[in-house]
Design an enzyme around this catalytic site. Structure first.
Site, PDB file in Angstrom:
ATOM      1  N   GLY A 261      -4.437  -4.495   5.810  1.00 43.15           N
ATOM      2  CA  GLY A 261      -3.404  -4.294   6.827  1.00 43.15           C
ATOM      3  C   GLY A 261      -3.667  -3.020   7.594  1.00 43.15           C
TER       4      GLY A 261
ATOM      5  CG  ASP B   3      -7.811   2.315   0.511  1.00 42.02           C
ATOM      6  OD1 ASP B   3      -8.999   2.695   0.587  1.00 42.02           O
ATOM      7  OD2 ASP B   3      -7.176   1.868   1.490  1.00 42.02           O
TER       8      ASP B   3
ATOM      9  CB  SER C  85      -0.887  -0.038   1.243  1.00 44.58           C
ATOM     10  OG  SER C  85      -1.657   1.126   1.330  1.00 44.58           O
TER      11      SER C  85
ATOM     12  CG  ASP D 226     -10.958  -1.287   4.590  1.00 43.57           C
ATOM     13  OD1 ASP D 226     -11.187  -2.040   5.554  1.00 43.57           O
ATOM     14  OD2 ASP D 226      -9.975  -0.512   4.594  1.00 43.57           O
TER      15      ASP D 226
ATOM     16  CE  LYS E  40      -7.580  -2.610   6.507  1.00 42.87           C
ATOM     17  NZ  LYS E  40      -7.914  -1.173   6.468  1.00 42.87           N
TER      18      LYS E  40
ATOM     19  CG  ASN F  16      -8.400   4.958   3.590  1.00 44.57           C
ATOM     20  OD1 ASN F  16      -7.317   5.021   3.042  1.00 44.57           O
ATOM     21  ND2 ASN F  16      -8.756   3.925   4.341  1.00 44.57           N
TER      22      ASN F  16
ATOM     23  CE  LYS G  11      -4.831   0.021   0.261  1.00 43.68           C
ATOM     24  NZ  LYS G  11      -5.589  -0.741   1.264  1.00 43.68           N
ATOM     25  CG  LEU G  12      -1.165   3.807  -6.696  1.00 45.06           C
ATOM     26  CD1 LEU G  12      -1.275   4.593  -8.005  1.00 45.06           C
ATOM     27  CD2 LEU G  12       0.254   3.927  -6.124  1.00 45.06           C
ATOM     28  CE  LYS G  13      -4.082   3.746   2.254  1.00 46.03           C
ATOM     29  NZ  LYS G  13      -5.326   3.226   2.820  1.00 46.03           N
TER      30      LYS G  13
ATOM     31  CD  GLU H 152      -9.125  -0.951   0.396  1.00 49.86           C
ATOM     32  OE1 GLU H 152      -8.067  -0.934  -0.284  1.00 49.86           O
ATOM     33  OE2 GLU H 152      -9.144  -1.298   1.585  1.00 49.86           O
TER      34      GLU H 152
HETATM   35  O1  NPG Z   1       0.018  -2.743   4.842  1.00 52.26           O
HETATM   36  O2  NPG Z   1      -0.525  -2.581   6.926  1.00 52.26           O
HETATM   37  C1  NPG Z   1      -0.523  -2.161   5.780  1.00 52.26           C
HETATM   38  C2  NPG Z   1      -1.254  -0.873   5.514  1.00 52.26           C
HETATM   39  C3  NPG Z   1      -2.255  -1.022   4.459  1.00 52.26           C
HETATM   40  O3  NPG Z   1      -3.101   0.948   3.467  1.00 52.26           O
HETATM   41  C4  NPG Z   1      -3.150   0.171   4.387  1.00 52.26           C
HETATM   42  N1  NPG Z   1      -3.962   0.324   5.392  1.00 52.26           N
HETATM   43  O4  NPG Z   1      -7.031   1.960   4.915  1.00 52.26           O
HETATM   44  O5  NPG Z   1      -6.360  -0.013   4.460  1.00 52.26           O
HETATM   45  C5  NPG Z   1      -6.159   1.108   4.948  1.00 52.26           C
HETATM   46  C6  NPG Z   1      -4.813   1.453   5.486  1.00 52.26           C
HETATM   47  C7  NPG Z   1      -4.739   1.924   6.891  1.00 52.26           C
HETATM   48  C8  NPG Z   1      -3.534   2.312   7.349  1.00 52.26           C
HETATM   49  C9  NPG Z   1      -5.784   1.953   7.720  1.00 52.26           C
HETATM   50  C10 NPG Z   1      -3.386   2.744   8.639  1.00 52.26           C
HETATM   51  C11 NPG Z   1      -5.628   2.373   9.002  1.00 52.26           C
HETATM   52  C12 NPG Z   1      -4.420   2.762   9.445  1.00 52.26           C
END
Ligand code: NPG
Length: 368
Positions: A291, A189, A136, A239, A263, A191, A162-164, A214
């Site tokens: 994650g 992703d 990510s 998610d 998750k 969020n 995966k790109l935020k 996502e």
């Molecule tokens: O590889 O652990 C990892 C991080 C993956 O991007 C990731 N997690 O929204 O999925 C998510 C994001 C996240 C990160 C969520 C930190 C919450 C805290």
């Protein structure tokens, strides 16, 4: 099993680089850890995936700590007989807080499986001994820095990127990454950063042949996701919205999602995660393991889960070095894009106590 001792602590682990998402930037990971000792002297460990602030979900470290101490531990200690399978029903009366509940269930499960000399992977029903890794990638300060960061991950061997994204950091950076690596499995992703009116914008992502988008909309906006799924060709993956088996059933029945990120912390633990996995297998829905910047303790359990047959897409199950210079357990090291599934008893990893002490900011033994 009987609980003889419980110890809660928070640790602070610096990240190898800041991790920016639409809900903020993490520079370090504060983690709430639980150590549970049974009356036979068997130790189980778990970590709570809540962040320091309630920005990914309503849970946060100090809140989870209070809830665990004030309500969850006394309820479990009052039970006649304890097994990990009893935790969710015993705690059902306390609303929400899946991450706090998962912390208790997982520590108990680790101790239980160690007592039974069994690995978590075996207990959960894993059929793989290694899993394919994705990574990510946070929102970068600039496109050249994004390309440089992704290049590093591809050189490391990651098989899916995966790109935020967020409004203002979407079509252009994703297009640049796709142009640079025309064939790499790529997903995005958000969020929850977009709104119902953003369908036309998000449909522009279709040209990049992404595996999925996502959580584009608010976690409660199931209808909005169902409407968006009619508008965009790229599969929608939920998610944050999937907080339980019931939530997964609803989202699938309403056609709000065609892929699910599982998750365990977000759904109340590994047992609920397996139920969602089984539902998705029956419905022909691919799943992958998300994650939460876990240390080696949480990562070990996630890797075991990701070894179940329905996890057909690479997850955010990266190597320890993606986030940490030094992990609290033996690190997870990627080989040819894969991580080995821990085969030892319990979650298959234990913390390095000396290192753990050195990064501990708070520690408390609970009187039993
Ligand atoms: O590889 O652990 C990892 C991080 C993956 O991007 C990731 N997690 O929204 O999925 C998510 C994001 C996240 C990160 C969520 C930190 C919450 C805290």
């Amino acid at each position: 099993m009987k609980i003889a001792e419980l110890e809660l602590r928070t640790i602070n682990l610096p990240l190898v680089r800041p991790f920016r998402t639409s809900f903020g930037t993490q520079n370090a990971r504060e983690v709430l850890m639980l150590k549970l000792t049974t009356s036979d002297g068997i130790i189980g460990w778990s970590e709570c995936v809540a962040l320091s602030e309630p920005v990914y979900s309503p849970e946060y470290v100090a809140g989870a700590l209070d809830l665990i101490k004030r309500f969850l531990i006394p309820t479990l200690l009052a039970a006649e007989e304890l097994r990990a399978e009893f935790v969710a029903p015993l705690l059902e009366g306390f609303l929400g807080s899946p991450m706090a509940k998962a912390t208790l269930e997982t520590a108990l499960l680790d101790a239980q499986l160690r007592t039974e000399h069994r690995s978590l992977a075996d207990y959960l029903g894993a059929n793989k001994t290694k899993i394919l890794c994705g990574v990510s990638v946070g929102i970068a300060p600039s496109i050249p820095q994004l390309i440089e960061e992704v290049s590093g991950y591809i050189a490391d061997g990651y098989k899916r990127i995966k790109l935020k994204i967020e409004p203002g950091w979407d079509i252009i950076p994703v297009g640049e990454v796709r142009r640079t690596w025309p064939d790499i499995p790529l997903q995005v992703d958000a969020n929850q950063a977009y709104h119902r009116g953003d369908g036309d914008l998000l449909a522009q992502l279709d040209q990049f042949e992404l595996l999925l988008i996502e959580q584009p909309l608010n976690e409660h906006d199931i209808l909005g996701h169902a409407q968006l799924a009619q508008k965009v060709r790229t599969p929608i993956c939920l998610d944050e919205s999937i907080t339980s088996l019931h939530a997964a059933e609803d989202a699938l029945a309403l056609k709000a999602t065609t892929v699910i990120n599982i998750k365990p912390g977000r759904v109340g633990g590994y047992l609920e995660a397996v139920k969602i996995h089984n539902l998705c297998v029956n419905e022909g829905i691919p799943v992958w393991c998300g994650g939460m910047l876990e240390t080696g303790i949480g990562r070990a359990a996630n890797v075991a889960l990701a070894a179940l047959p329905g996890f057909t897409l690479p997850g955010d199950t990266s190597a320890s070095s993606r986030f940490y210079h030094q992990d609290i357990t033996d690190p997870f090291v990627m080989k040819d894009g894969y991580l080995d599934v821990p085969q030892g008893i319990g979650v298959g990893r234990v913390p390095d106590l000396e290192f753990l002490e050195s990064i501990t900011s708070y520690k408390e033994k609970i009187e039993i």
